[in-house]
Motif scaffolding. Sequence first.
Motif, short mmCIF file in Angstrom:
data_model
loop_
_atom_site.label_atom_id
_atom_site.label_comp_id
_atom_site.label_asym_id
_atom_site.label_seq_id
_atom_site.Cartn_x
_atom_site.Cartn_y
_atom_site.Cartn_z
N SER A 148 -9.12 -25.48 -39.60
CA SER A 148 -10.02 -26.39 -38.87
C SER A 148 -9.41 -27.78 -38.81
O SER A 148 -8.51 -28.12 -39.58
N ARG A 149 -9.93 -28.60 -37.92
CA ARG A 149 -9.38 -29.94 -37.74
C ARG A 149 -9.53 -30.77 -39.00
O ARG A 149 -8.64 -31.53 -39.37
N ARG A 150 -10.67 -30.65 -39.69
CA ARG A 150 -10.89 -31.45 -40.89
C ARG A 150 -9.89 -31.09 -41.99
O ARG A 150 -9.29 -31.97 -42.60
N THR A 188 -6.42 -32.26 -41.06
CA THR A 188 -6.27 -33.70 -41.28
C THR A 188 -6.04 -34.01 -42.75
O THR A 188 -5.20 -34.84 -43.11
N LEU A 189 -6.77 -33.33 -43.63
CA LEU A 189 -6.57 -33.51 -45.07
C LEU A 189 -5.16 -33.08 -45.48
O LEU A 189 -4.53 -33.71 -46.34
#
Length: 237
Positions: A165-167, A170-171
């Motif tokens: 997922s995007r989240r 990003t992490l």
Amino acid sequence: MTLARILLCNVLGALLVFSWYLPQLTLWTTVDDSIFWFFNQFITLRHPDWTMILALLNTRFFDAAAFGVMGILFVLAMKHDPSPKRGVKWTGIGVVMLLTAGLLALFTNDGIQYGHASPTLFFAEAHHLTDIVSIPAKDSAHNSFPGDHGLMLMVFAGFMLKFASRRLATLSVALVVLLSAPRIMVGAHWFSDVYMGSLAIALIVLPWWLGTPLASTLTQAFANRLQHIIRRLHLHR
């Protein structure tokens, strides 16, 4: 990823290499020296707490903890995947990711003829963390180029950008910065080892691997094979 984006990543990677090879440009030398000396000035007996923190961040234990954090992100990505056979799918992703990291490690170790010592070995007057603390910590390398630690983090981030997922992706990108920083801060790597060398390799190689059907096809092949093995095991019970 479209062909235009793949080529854009390749151009950015090539520009990084080009900017480093031009002798009249002193950008990387200036940045490398400034970052190294800024942090090295605090590696003294006058800053015992800071040197201990740096030492802990450059131990095998911290490397294992960092690997554990990536493992947690990997498991979270699998749990949030809506695919019905997400366990098999992410096992295939993990296998392909490890193969990719291994092949890139072989390439950087054997395929790149250039190398240089870390700043703590390059500068005779540099402060060495291991002269101050008693715990085993890495503060130097006879060949620090490119940053192998940073490159492996970028491989992980690349796969998470592709499949997670995007989240979580990003992490994972943030982890590249956070987990590669201790090696730079202690002088085991130049800044350019990671953000020129490792990043250039990642920008040139990974887009062709992850931005085309190659990685997905191989991942699916491993997943299908694993699923076949699982079925056979159920049949023989």
